[in-house]
Design a protein around this motif. Structure first.
Motif, PDB file in Angstrom:
ATOM      1  N   GLY A  62      -8.206   1.173 -23.823  1.00 46.08           N
ATOM      2  CA  GLY A  62      -7.765   0.094 -24.685  1.00 46.08           C
ATOM      3  C   GLY A  62      -6.805  -0.839 -23.977  1.00 46.08           C
ATOM      4  N   SER A  63      -5.785  -1.290 -24.704  1.00 45.87           N
ATOM      5  CA  SER A  63      -4.803  -2.208 -24.141  1.00 45.87           C
ATOM      6  C   SER A  63      -4.033  -1.539 -23.012  1.00 45.87           C
ATOM      7  CB  SER A  63      -3.830  -2.668 -25.231  1.00 45.87           C
ATOM      8  OG  SER A  63      -2.756  -3.382 -24.672  1.00 45.87           O
ATOM      9  N   GLU A  64      -3.755  -2.319 -21.964  1.00 46.28           N
ATOM     10  CA  GLU A  64      -3.011  -1.781 -20.828  1.00 46.28           C
ATOM     11  C   GLU A  64      -1.524  -2.117 -20.896  1.00 46.28           C
ATOM     12  OE1 GLU A  64      -6.025  -1.580 -17.144  1.00 46.28           O
ATOM     13  OE2 GLU A  64      -5.510  -3.617 -17.741  1.00 46.28           O
ATOM     14  N   ILE A  65      -1.089  -2.785 -21.956  1.00 46.96           N
ATOM     15  CA  ILE A  65       0.307  -3.175 -22.078  1.00 46.96           C
ATOM     16  C   ILE A  65       1.212  -1.946 -22.135  1.00 46.96           C
ATOM     17  CG2 ILE A  65       1.984  -4.421 -23.490  1.00 46.96           C
ATOM     18  CD1 ILE A  65      -0.054  -6.165 -22.041  1.00 46.96           C
ATOM     19  N   GLU A  66       0.724  -0.841 -22.718  1.00 44.53           N
ATOM     20  CA  GLU A  66       1.546   0.351 -22.879  1.00 44.53           C
ATOM     21  C   GLU A  66       1.627   1.187 -21.613  1.00 44.53           C
ATOM     22  OE1 GLU A  66      -0.974  -0.427 -24.925  1.00 44.53           O
ATOM     23  OE2 GLU A  66       0.138  -1.162 -26.667  1.00 44.53           O
ATOM     24  N   SER A  67       0.978   0.790 -20.550  1.00 38.30           N
ATOM     25  CA  SER A  67       0.967   1.619 -19.337  1.00 38.30           C
ATOM     26  C   SER A  67       1.343   0.794 -18.111  1.00 38.30           C
ATOM     27  CB  SER A  67      -0.415   2.252 -19.139  1.00 38.30           C
ATOM     28  OG  SER A  67      -1.420   1.249 -19.062  1.00 38.30           O
ATOM     29  N   LEU A  68       2.394  -0.011 -18.252  1.00 33.62           N
ATOM     30  CA  LEU A  68       2.782  -0.898 -17.160  1.00 33.62           C
ATOM     31  C   LEU A  68       3.259  -0.139 -15.932  1.00 33.62           C
ATOM     32  CD1 LEU A  68       4.645  -3.819 -18.975  1.00 33.62           C
ATOM     33  CD2 LEU A  68       2.407  -3.869 -17.862  1.00 33.62           C
ATOM     34  N   ASP A  69       3.703   1.107 -16.109  1.00 31.60           N
ATOM     35  CA  ASP A  69       4.233   1.844 -14.970  1.00 31.60           C
ATOM     36  C   ASP A  69       3.159   2.652 -14.255  1.00 31.60           C
ATOM     37  OD1 ASP A  69       6.228   2.629 -13.225  1.00 31.60           O
ATOM     38  OD2 ASP A  69       6.685   4.439 -14.347  1.00 31.60           O
ATOM     39  N   ARG A  70       1.901   2.407 -14.564  1.00 28.26           N
ATOM     40  CA  ARG A  70       0.833   3.175 -13.934  1.00 28.26           C
ATOM     41  C   ARG A  70      -0.176   2.254 -13.264  1.00 28.26           C
ATOM     42  NH1 ARG A  70       0.543   8.480 -15.256  1.00 28.26           N
ATOM     43  NH2 ARG A  70       2.008   9.189 -16.853  1.00 28.26           N
ATOM     44  N   ILE A  71      -0.760   2.752 -12.175  1.00 26.94           N
ATOM     45  CA  ILE A  71      -1.802   1.994 -11.490  1.00 26.94           C
ATOM     46  C   ILE A  71      -2.974   1.760 -12.429  1.00 26.94           C
ATOM     47  CG2 ILE A  71      -3.498   2.088  -9.619  1.00 26.94           C
ATOM     48  CD1 ILE A  71      -1.419   3.509  -7.924  1.00 26.94           C
ATOM     49  N   ALA A  72      -3.320   2.765 -13.208  1.00 25.52           N
ATOM     50  CA  ALA A  72      -4.408   2.641 -14.180  1.00 25.52           C
ATOM     51  C   ALA A  72      -3.960   3.263 -15.494  1.00 25.52           C
ATOM     52  CB  ALA A  72      -5.668   3.338 -13.668  1.00 25.52           C
ATOM     53  N   TYR A 177       5.580  -1.513  -5.687  1.00 24.27           N
ATOM     54  CA  TYR A 177       4.914  -0.230  -5.474  1.00 24.27           C
ATOM     55  C   TYR A 177       3.747  -0.019  -6.441  1.00 24.27           C
ATOM     56  CZ  TYR A 177       9.425   0.255  -3.218  1.00 24.27           C
ATOM     57  OH  TYR A 177      10.549   0.012  -2.468  1.00 24.27           O
ATOM     58  N   ASN A 178       3.346  -1.073  -7.123  1.00 23.54           N
ATOM     59  CA  ASN A 178       2.151  -1.048  -7.960  1.00 23.54           C
ATOM     60  C   ASN A 178       1.341  -2.299  -7.661  1.00 23.54           C
ATOM     61  OD1 ASN A 178       4.335   0.503  -9.918  1.00 23.54           O
ATOM     62  ND2 ASN A 178       2.275   1.354 -10.078  1.00 23.54           N
ATOM     63  N   PHE A 179       0.264  -2.520  -8.425  1.00 21.53           N
ATOM     64  CA  PHE A 179      -0.680  -3.581  -8.082  1.00 21.53           C
ATOM     65  C   PHE A 179      -1.004  -4.461  -9.283  1.00 21.53           C
ATOM     66  CE2 PHE A 179      -1.173   0.252  -5.611  1.00 21.53           C
ATOM     67  CZ  PHE A 179      -0.904  -0.228  -4.339  1.00 21.53           C
ATOM     68  N   HIS A 180      -0.056  -4.540 -10.213  1.00 20.70           N
ATOM     69  CA  HIS A 180      -0.238  -5.386 -11.382  1.00 20.70           C
ATOM     70  C   HIS A 180       1.071  -6.086 -11.717  1.00 20.70           C
ATOM     71  CE1 HIS A 180       0.892  -1.342 -12.835  1.00 20.70           C
ATOM     72  NE2 HIS A 180       1.632  -2.002 -13.728  1.00 20.70           N
ATOM     73  N   ASN A 249      -1.564   0.489   0.922  1.00 19.83           N
ATOM     74  CA  ASN A 249      -1.735   0.683  -0.516  1.00 19.83           C
ATOM     75  C   ASN A 249      -2.245   2.075  -0.856  1.00 19.83           C
ATOM     76  OD1 ASN A 249      -0.966  -1.964  -0.832  1.00 19.83           O
ATOM     77  ND2 ASN A 249      -3.020  -2.735  -1.249  1.00 19.83           N
ATOM     78  N   LEU A 250      -3.306   2.506  -0.154  1.00 16.47           N
ATOM     79  CA  LEU A 250      -3.980   3.752  -0.498  1.00 16.47           C
ATOM     80  C   LEU A 250      -3.228   4.991  -0.043  1.00 16.47           C
ATOM     81  CD1 LEU A 250      -7.681   2.759   0.301  1.00 16.47           C
ATOM     82  CD2 LEU A 250      -6.644   3.012  -1.951  1.00 16.47           C
ATOM     83  N   VAL A 251      -2.601   4.912   1.118  1.00 21.24           N
ATOM     84  CA  VAL A 251      -1.986   6.101   1.715  1.00 21.24           C
ATOM     85  C   VAL A 251      -0.482   6.172   1.475  1.00 21.24           C
ATOM     86  CG1 VAL A 251      -1.628   7.377   3.873  1.00 21.24           C
ATOM     87  CG2 VAL A 251      -3.788   6.175   3.475  1.00 21.24           C
ATOM     88  N   LEU A 252       0.210   5.057   1.625  1.00 21.72           N
ATOM     89  CA  LEU A 252       1.666   5.076   1.569  1.00 21.72           C
ATOM     90  C   LEU A 252       2.203   4.736   0.182  1.00 21.72           C
ATOM     91  CD1 LEU A 252       2.429   3.303   4.969  1.00 21.72           C
ATOM     92  CD2 LEU A 252       2.215   5.753   4.510  1.00 21.72           C
ATOM     93  N   ILE A 253       1.901   3.532  -0.299  1.00 21.95           N
ATOM     94  CA  ILE A 253       2.532   3.046  -1.525  1.00 21.95           C
ATOM     95  C   ILE A 253       2.151   3.877  -2.739  1.00 21.95           C
ATOM     96  CG2 ILE A 253       2.617   1.107  -3.138  1.00 21.95           C
ATOM     97  CD1 ILE A 253       2.491  -0.775  -0.781  1.00 21.95           C
ATOM     98  N   ARG A 254       0.872   4.140  -2.908  1.00 24.20           N
ATOM     99  CA  ARG A 254       0.436   4.864  -4.105  1.00 24.20           C
ATOM    100  C   ARG A 254       1.077   6.240  -4.197  1.00 24.20           C
ATOM    101  NH1 ARG A 254      -5.878   5.941  -5.156  1.00 24.20           N
ATOM    102  NH2 ARG A 254      -5.653   6.886  -3.082  1.00 24.20           N
ATOM    103  N   ASN A 255       1.084   6.982  -3.084  1.00 25.82           N
ATOM    104  CA  ASN A 255       1.647   8.328  -3.100  1.00 25.82           C
ATOM    105  C   ASN A 255       3.169   8.298  -3.261  1.00 25.82           C
ATOM    106  OD1 ASN A 255      -0.832   9.720  -2.791  1.00 25.82           O
ATOM    107  ND2 ASN A 255      -0.828   9.270  -0.612  1.00 25.82           N
ATOM    108  N   ASN A 258       3.973   7.647  -6.927  1.00 31.27           N
ATOM    109  CA  ASN A 258       3.727   8.823  -7.763  1.00 31.27           C
ATOM    110  C   ASN A 258       4.879   9.815  -7.667  1.00 31.27           C
ATOM    111  OD1 ASN A 258       1.257   7.956  -8.760  1.00 31.27           O
ATOM    112  ND2 ASN A 258       0.083   8.926  -7.118  1.00 31.27           N
ATOM    113  N   VAL A 259       5.366  10.032  -6.451  1.00 28.80           N
ATOM    114  CA  VAL A 259       6.484  10.968  -6.256  1.00 28.80           C
ATOM    115  C   VAL A 259       7.737  10.463  -6.967  1.00 28.80           C
ATOM    116  CG1 VAL A 259       8.057  11.942  -4.545  1.00 28.80           C
ATOM    117  CG2 VAL A 259       5.602  11.912  -4.091  1.00 28.80           C
ATOM    118  N   MET A 260       8.062   9.187  -6.762  1.00 26.62           N
ATOM    119  CA  MET A 260       9.278   8.629  -7.354  1.00 26.62           C
ATOM    120  C   MET A 260       9.190   8.586  -8.877  1.00 26.62           C
ATOM    121  SD  MET A 260      11.258   8.111  -4.822  1.00 26.62           S
ATOM    122  CE  MET A 260      12.535   6.974  -5.352  1.00 26.62           C
TER     123      MET A 260
END
Length: 292
Positions: A62-72, A177-180, A249-255, A258-260
């Motif tokens: 559904g709406s992505e407004i509620e998940s701003l802190d996630r890549i997806a 550290y995200n893509f949106h 993006n795939l190896v450094l930032i995403r991981n 997630n840790v932080m």
């Protein structure tokens, strides 16, 4: 915020496409990227999809407004593919399908699309993605994590897509550290996010049979003007800078993110929002200095 219409072209040679659009990273609508004689244009419809894959379980987003802190965003429910198609054809809905790839479940469908590959073989034809959405559903303003060049072909319905170059990431309030973006690009609050007043982009409205080329690293906000579906294929980034961004993006930032996020939760998100605002304010000052 200023939006210019995306140019429509057809019968372009590979040489001209690469010279005028791929290399300078300029979006364009291709009217014949998916060849008109492709069987998909006659063969594909919702009833056919129900017949061949209607019982498959699909995750509903559904709406992505509620998940701003996630890549997806996380799915909000599940149904059969057939039930989902009945839903989007019965009434407007924000419900979308994400990461449900009918072309992987039924790989023979890939043969139903004939491409006029204007990239001289850079298109990854064996790895297409399929997207479904109800009328009024949206995909938040984002850049693709793999930084690929994307070719979105519309098969059913109409999509409106806004595009912005990577260089305007700070003005768009890119979440670090995200893509949106943390902004509502469709209904911009210029008082809350004044950087949006300075962005320049493109608007594309793609009809069935048309393909939008989105250059590597470009922001895109997608709205389903009607229910419908599209197929996208990708071409890998070619420059060393783009390849470095893919690895980062795939190896450094995403991981790292997630840790932080797991360690600091809301504090980490609040830090990123503050950082996005600081970077936007600096970008605004640069814009104002150019106008003096």
């Amino acid at each position: 915020m200023r939006l210019s219409p995306v140019q429509r072209i057809e019968n372009i040679s590979s040489e001209d496409f690469i010279k005028n659009y791929l290399k300078p990273s300029k979006p364009v609508i291709l009217k014949d990227f998916a060849a008109p004689e492709s069987p998909a244009f006659e063969k594909w419809n919702y009833e056919y999809f129900k017949e061949i894959a209607g019982e498959h379980k699909v995750n509903i987003y559904g709406s992505e407004i509620e998940s701003l802190d996630r890549i997806a965003s996380k799915p909000i429910g599940q149904s059969t593919f057939s039930e989902y198609l009945d839903l989007i054809t019965s009434s407007p809905t924000e419900h979308r399908l994400f990461l449900f790839n009918l072309l992987s479940i039924k790989p023979e469908l890939k043969n139903d699309i004939i491409y006029n590959d204007v990239t001289k073989g850079k298109i990854i034809k064996w790895l297409p993605f399929m997207f479904f959405g109800g009328e009024g559903s949206v995909t938040r303003n984002h850049v693709d994590i793999d930084m690929s060049h994307v070719f979105i072909t519309q098969f059913q319905g109409i999509k409106r897509i806004w595009l912005f170059p990577w260089e305007q990431s700070d003005l768009l309030y890119k979440l670090p550290y995200n893509f949106h973006s943390i902004t509502n690009i469709k209904e911009p609050d210029f008082k809350e996010f004044p950087g949006l007043k300075y962005i320049n982009g493109y608007e594309a409205v793609i009809q069935p049979g048309e393909t939008l080329y989105i250059p590597s690293g470009w922001w895109h906000y997608i709205q389903y003007e009607t229910e419908g579906y599209s197929v996208s294929v990708r071409a890998l980034p070619s420059s060393w800078l783009e390849k470095w961004r893919v690895f980062k993006n795939l190896v450094l930032i995403r991981n790292f993110d997630n840790v932080m996020r797991n360690l600091f939760k809301e504090k980490w998100f609040d830090f990123k929002v503050r950082k996005a605002r600081r970077k936007a304010n600096r970008a605004i000052k640069r814009q104002k200095s150019f106008q003096i």
